[in-house]
Each structure stands twice: as structure tokens, then as C-alpha cells.
Design a protein around this motif. Structure first.
Motif, short mmCIF file in Angstrom:
data_model
loop_
_atom_site.label_atom_id
_atom_site.label_comp_id
_atom_site.label_asym_id
_atom_site.label_seq_id
_atom_site.Cartn_x
_atom_site.Cartn_y
_atom_site.Cartn_z
N ARG A 135 104.66 69.20 3.27
CA ARG A 135 105.67 68.83 4.17
C ARG A 135 105.74 69.77 5.05
O ARG A 135 105.48 71.14 4.71
CB ARG A 135 106.96 68.44 3.39
N PRO A 136 106.48 69.89 6.18
CA PRO A 136 106.71 70.75 7.36
C PRO A 136 107.58 71.81 6.26
O PRO A 136 108.47 71.69 5.70
CB PRO A 136 107.65 70.17 8.33
N ALA A 137 107.23 73.15 6.90
CA ALA A 137 107.94 74.20 6.12
C ALA A 137 109.31 74.20 6.66
O ALA A 137 109.42 74.17 7.82
CB ALA A 137 106.87 75.55 6.38
N SER A 138 110.16 74.72 5.59
CA SER A 138 111.64 74.77 5.96
C SER A 138 111.82 75.98 6.88
O SER A 138 111.01 76.94 6.78
CB SER A 138 112.38 74.74 4.76
N GLU A 139 112.60 75.91 7.91
CA GLU A 139 112.99 77.07 8.76
C GLU A 139 113.33 78.41 7.81
O GLU A 139 113.02 79.62 8.32
CB GLU A 139 114.19 76.94 9.60
N SER A 140 113.92 78.24 6.67
CA SER A 140 114.24 79.45 6.01
C SER A 140 113.15 80.20 5.33
O SER A 140 113.32 81.19 4.67
CB SER A 140 115.41 79.18 4.95
N ASN A 141 111.85 79.56 5.20
CA ASN A 141 110.77 80.36 4.53
C ASN A 141 110.08 81.01 5.36
O ASN A 141 109.65 81.08 6.44
CB ASN A 141 110.10 79.21 3.97
#
Length: 141
Positions: A135-141
Motif C-alpha cells: 500500500r502507499p506508504a503513510s506520510e508519517s513513515n
């Protein structure tokens, strides 16, 4: 009847005391990382040089295909993706969390691996399957 969760592929590991992960093999001579069991390095040719390694759960989208026709019972369209993982290893799986439309999918987009039920599939003993997806990586990672 059993209710044990089984991995869909041999390189998906389900430890009893930890989180699922993907396992690869790394050459002790040149450092190349491969997915799936192997005894010899296809990069440098070293024999009996491979050790198991835990693969990263982060990577970048290398390539993808939007699948419109599949086996009966498989919902289409879906995005089949090839991902280069951080630290080595290239893995094929489904990209979820995006519309199956090229205008919303970018090459080299950061993705993350996550683990979930394999679409409700069960074996003849009633065991469920665990699969991995991207899945698209979350912004917080």
C-alpha cells in the motif's frame, strides 16, 4: 478442525512470538539479496554462500500492471505490482489502497508491506491464509 493461519508463500514467515515478515536470502560474499530459497548467488556465483535475512517492509514501486481479467472469484480490476524493497529484494504482490487507474499510480512511489487475511480463502482443514500486500506508504513513515 484447526484454525491455524498459514502463509500463502514460503518466504512469508509467521512467528508465534512476533509480527509477520518476509524472508530473503543474502549472499555473504557480495551482499546481494534475493526472495525465495537459494543456495548459490546468481549475482557473483558464490556457492553455499546464502544466509537468511529479514526483508524490509518498505520499498518503492518498480512496475505495475492493472489486471482486468482473472480467475473466477477474483475481483477485478486490481493492481499487480513489483516492488524493490529497501536493503534489497524485489517482490511481486498486489498494490491496494489506490484506484486501478494509471493517473493515480507513480513509479518509484514509496510503499509499505502489510499482512492480512488472504481474501477469506481456507484450506480443506479450515485453516485461513495470511498474505502480504503493498500500500502507499503513510506520510508519517
Amino acid at each position: 478442525m484447526s484454525s491455524k493461519a498459514l502463509p500463502v508463500v514460503e518466504y512469508l514467515k509467521l512467528p508465534e512470538d512476533g509480527d509477520p515478515y518476509l524472508e530473503g536470502h543474502q549472499c555473504e560474499r557480495c551482499g546481494a539479496v534475493f526472495v525465495g530459497r537459494r543456495d548459490h548467488c546468481s549475482r557473483c556465483g558464490a556457492r553455499n554462500s546464502m544466509k537468511t535475512t529479514r526483508l524490509s517492509d518498505k520499498g518503492k514501486l518498480y512496475s505495475y500492471s492493472i489486471v482486468h481479467r482473472s480467475f473466477p472469484g477474483i475481483d477485478v480490476p486490481y493492481v499487480s505490482a513489483i516492488v524493490d524493497l529497501e536493503g534489497g529484494g524485489t517482490v511481486k504482490g498486489n498494490l491496494v489502497g489506490v484506484e486501478p487507474d494509471p493517473s493515480g499510480i507513480e513509479f518509484d512511489m514509496p510503499v509499505e508491506v502489510y499482512f492480512d487475511d488472504a481474501l477469506g480463502r481456507r484450506d480443506s482443514d479450515g485453516n485461513s491464509y495470511i498474505a502480504f500486500f503493498f500500500r502507499p506508504a503513510s506520510e508519517s513513515n
